[in-house]
Structures are given as structure tokens and as C-alpha cells.
Design an enzyme around this catalytic site. Sequence first.
Site, PDB file in Angstrom:
ATOM      1  N   PRO A 143       0.820  -1.207   0.000  1.00 50.19           N
ATOM      2  CA  PRO A 143       0.000   0.000   0.000  1.00 50.19           C
ATOM      3  C   PRO A 143       0.860   1.266   0.000  1.00 50.19           C
ATOM      4  CG  PRO A 143      -0.780  -1.561   1.639  1.00 50.19           C
ATOM      5  CD  PRO A 143       0.520  -2.087   1.136  1.00 50.19           C
ATOM      6  N   GLU A 144       0.416   2.263  -0.747  1.00 43.43           N
ATOM      7  CA  GLU A 144       1.122   3.546  -0.755  1.00 43.43           C
ATOM      8  C   GLU A 144       0.621   4.395   0.408  1.00 43.43           C
ATOM      9  OE1 GLU A 144       2.477   5.059  -4.289  1.00 43.43           O
ATOM     10  OE2 GLU A 144       2.159   3.251  -5.452  1.00 43.43           O
ATOM     11  N   LYS A 195       4.361   5.129   5.146  1.00 43.73           N
ATOM     12  CA  LYS A 195       3.678   3.834   5.127  1.00 43.73           C
ATOM     13  C   LYS A 195       3.560   3.214   6.511  1.00 43.73           C
ATOM     14  CE  LYS A 195       5.235   2.986   0.395  1.00 43.73           C
ATOM     15  NZ  LYS A 195       5.874   2.033  -0.544  1.00 43.73           N
ATOM     16  N   ARG A 254      13.706   8.631  11.265  1.00 44.77           N
ATOM     17  CA  ARG A 254      14.454   7.887  10.241  1.00 44.77           C
ATOM     18  C   ARG A 254      13.820   8.020   8.863  1.00 44.77           C
ATOM     19  NH1 ARG A 254      14.770   3.873  14.471  1.00 44.77           N
ATOM     20  NH2 ARG A 254      13.088   2.643  13.501  1.00 44.77           N
ATOM     21  N   ASN A 268       5.304   2.565  -5.915  1.00 44.84           N
ATOM     22  CA  ASN A 268       5.638   2.382  -7.319  1.00 44.84           C
ATOM     23  C   ASN A 268       4.774   3.217  -8.253  1.00 44.84           C
ATOM     24  OD1 ASN A 268       7.441   1.234  -9.059  1.00 44.84           O
ATOM     25  ND2 ASN A 268       6.281  -0.642  -9.372  1.00 44.84           N
ATOM     26  N   ARG A 290      11.975  -3.627  -8.403  1.00 44.83           N
ATOM     27  CA  ARG A 290      10.598  -3.191  -8.655  1.00 44.83           C
ATOM     28  C   ARG A 290      10.434  -2.799 -10.106  1.00 44.83           C
ATOM     29  NH1 ARG A 290       7.786  -1.659  -4.122  1.00 44.83           N
ATOM     30  NH2 ARG A 290       5.996  -1.836  -5.523  1.00 44.83           N
TER      31      ARG A 290
END
Length: 275
Positions: A2-3, A52, A130, A172, A265
Site C-alpha cells: 500500500p502507498e 507507510k 528515520r 511504485n 521493482r
Amino acid sequence: MPEGHVLHRLARRFNAEMSAEPLVVQSPQGRFREGAEMLDGLELEYARAHGKHLFLKFGLESEEISPWVHIHLGLYGKWQFTSLRDTHDIPEPVGQVRLRLIGDSQCADLRGPNRCALLTFDEVTAVIQRLGPDPLDPQKHDRTVFVDNVRRRRRSMGELVMDQSVVAGPGNIYRAEALFRIGISPFRTGARTSERRLRALWDDLCILMEDGLDTGVITTVRDEDAPEQVIETDPEASRFYVYHRTGRPCLHCETPISEQLMAGRRLFWCPRCQR
């Protein structure tokens, strides 16, 4: 995977439907049993997302020790919500349910996450530090931080837009579509990409992801570029410029869209429009 807009939509749903009420917390699978026992009966104060990552804050009398649940869905994680009419309406767990939250009107089941762990406030802060800036929660200097993050690296733009320490949230689809819309080649290095184009890229990610957050659907094709009628052999042309359109004509220049693997990817781009 999931984005980022998906996690922000989840946070919105938890805040709207399950916050400020005591929850029954369970781990039917057993892998989060100790955490569930600690949280059972506490109120969900609020949920927030960064990139995410989803964070659920539960309340205790002492703010300093209030527990947080950190969730990263990864490739296979998914939440399932079931509306409840009463306490007798709770469904039996189906599959490997890592975490179950039961409120007055909703039951939320989490299956297959990459991470589901209890954290302290300091540990939550460390996780967020991070990560790069989040286009769905833009702060005052985030565009400058994003530009600096990219410009000091000699890796390709196609890799950098997917690097969550550079910018948190895009996956992506947003990677392929935003780079096309700004005309940046995914093979151009960050250090060789102008600040002007990087500022435009950040702004476009904010626009695209905010639309995905509001609608729940990723659509990146501008109205003036969309086919007047859906192309039966290319239905995604109404939603995407390059993503999953390998070999199809570019909506701008009709050059066939290219595809190759980048860092494991699938990468999609127009060789003519993106420089």
C-alpha cells in the site's frame, strides 16, 4: 505494498470510528498476545500515519508511559473492518488475525503485517526521524528537506523517490507517475536534478497523494490528457500516464512506454518525455 495515502485513510477511519472509547484488544493468532493483554480495555486516543507507517496511541493515566502500536503492512498486511450492531454480532476470526480491536460499532482485524509492535513515545519519534518528509503531512520546511535529501545523493531518481528515508509514502505508482508529470528521467541522478524540478516534484507528490487520500483511488492523468472514451485494450490510460502501460503509446508523444526492473521493482517511463 500500500502507498502512503492508504495508511492516512486508515488513520482517519480509526479516529472517526474507534477513538475515545475503551476497546477490547485481542490477538487471536497469538503473536501479539502480550501487547493485546496490556492494551485490552484502554481507549484509543488517536491514530496517525507517517509515510507507510501507522501509529495507534492508547491512553494511560501517565502520558509518559502511554503505549503506541506501530504497524507496517508490508506486502501482505491488511485491515478488515466489520460493522457491529451489538456485542453478539462479533464475527469469529478468519485466518491469522494478529491484532483485533473491538469497539462499540466496529471490529478491526489486522492480518499479515510486516510489523505490529508496542512502542514508547520516544521509540515512535525515533521511527519517524528515520523517515523522510511526508507529502500528506507537509511541514513548513519539508520541501527544502526533500530537495536536500535528493540533491546530496548520486543514486537514480527512480530509486530515490521510493526511498522512504528521502520521502515517506510514495510507492511504485506515485514514483512512476510523478516523475512523468514533471518530465524527470528515472535514471537521472539526484545530484544532477535541478532544485527547480525537485521543488515541482515535491509539490506534485503533495497534490497527487492528497487526491488519493480524499478519493481512495489513485488517478494521475490530467483531464486534458485523458482519452475521451475508455480504450478497451488500455483501460489504465484513463488513470495513469505510464504505470502498467508497457508498450502502449505515451499520452503526450505516442512513444511506446518502457519498462524494466529497478532495485527489484517494475519501473515505467516514457523515454522521450522524461529527461
